[in-house]
Design a protein around this motif. Sequence first.
Motif, PDB file in Angstrom:
ATOM      1  N   SER A  27       0.833  -1.202   0.000  1.00 61.33           N
ATOM      2  CA  SER A  27       0.000   0.000   0.000  1.00 61.33           C
ATOM      3  C   SER A  27       0.868   1.252   0.000  1.00 61.33           C
ATOM      4  N   GLY A  28       1.910   1.264   0.806  1.00 57.91           N
ATOM      5  CA  GLY A  28       2.838   2.386   0.831  1.00 57.91           C
ATOM      6  C   GLY A  28       3.539   2.570  -0.497  1.00 57.91           C
ATOM      7  N   VAL A  30       2.374   1.627  -3.510  1.00 54.42           N
ATOM      8  CA  VAL A  30       1.407   2.137  -4.481  1.00 54.42           C
ATOM      9  C   VAL A  30       1.130   3.610  -4.231  1.00 54.42           C
ATOM     10  N   LYS A  31       0.982   4.005  -2.962  1.00 56.72           N
ATOM     11  CA  LYS A  31       0.713   5.403  -2.638  1.00 56.72           C
ATOM     12  C   LYS A  31       1.878   6.291  -3.090  1.00 56.72           C
ATOM     13  N   ALA A  32       3.106   5.828  -2.855  1.00 58.13           N
ATOM     14  CA  ALA A  32       4.274   6.597  -3.284  1.00 58.13           C
ATOM     15  C   ALA A  32       4.312   6.721  -4.810  1.00 58.13           C
ATOM     16  N   VAL A  34       1.697   6.644  -6.873  1.00 61.85           N
ATOM     17  CA  VAL A  34       0.620   7.559  -7.267  1.00 61.85           C
ATOM     18  C   VAL A  34       1.020   8.998  -6.953  1.00 61.85           C
ATOM     19  N   ASP A  35       1.572   9.227  -5.761  1.00 62.00           N
ATOM     20  CA  ASP A  35       1.967  10.588  -5.373  1.00 62.00           C
ATOM     21  C   ASP A  35       3.116  11.122  -6.236  1.00 62.00           C
ATOM     22  N   SER A  74      -9.043   9.844  -5.055  1.00 67.06           N
ATOM     23  CA  SER A  74      -7.770   9.213  -4.713  1.00 67.06           C
ATOM     24  C   SER A  74      -7.905   7.694  -4.743  1.00 67.06           C
ATOM     25  N   PHE A  75      -8.985   7.184  -4.174  1.00 62.97           N
ATOM     26  CA  PHE A  75      -9.235   5.732  -4.176  1.00 62.97           C
ATOM     27  C   PHE A  75      -9.330   5.204  -5.605  1.00 62.97           C
ATOM     28  N   VAL A  78      -5.861   5.094  -7.218  1.00 62.75           N
ATOM     29  CA  VAL A  78      -5.047   3.995  -6.676  1.00 62.75           C
ATOM     30  C   VAL A  78      -5.574   2.656  -7.185  1.00 62.75           C
TER      31      VAL A  78
END
Length: 135
Positions: A27-28, A30-32, A34-35, A74-75, A78
């Motif tokens: 999750s971290g 994927v978030k990184a 995307v960001d 955001s969801f 992702v």
Amino acid sequence: MSGFKKFLFRGNLVELAVAVVVGAAFSGLVKAFVDSFIGPLIALVGGEPDFSELAFTINGTKFPYGIFVTALISFLIVAAVVYFLVVLPVAKVLERLIKAEEATERACPHCLSDIPIKATRCKFCTTELVPAPST
């Protein structure tokens, strides 16, 4: 106390704990991604997808629905990244692996039991069979 130990060391619980830890790390990641990449691309094309200032008020109570809209966008971003960069490629690899595995059995046309492809007689119903055509 021994029941608690059995519960803690049961295989499913350990597998679940490992899955949660790996999921959190993924999750971290994927978030990184995307960001760092997807967010700036969206901002470049359509502006920053931040609607947190949107709200309405009823009888003096503020309803900040923009926070929900931002979280929803955001969801969706992702989820799309995970689907297109993880789920689809893995599904295609698995499909190729399954196709690569050569079938070793076929169904008997009379009793529907699984028999070897080259069998000329079913071991379950003893019916004589025509050998399967080779591909």
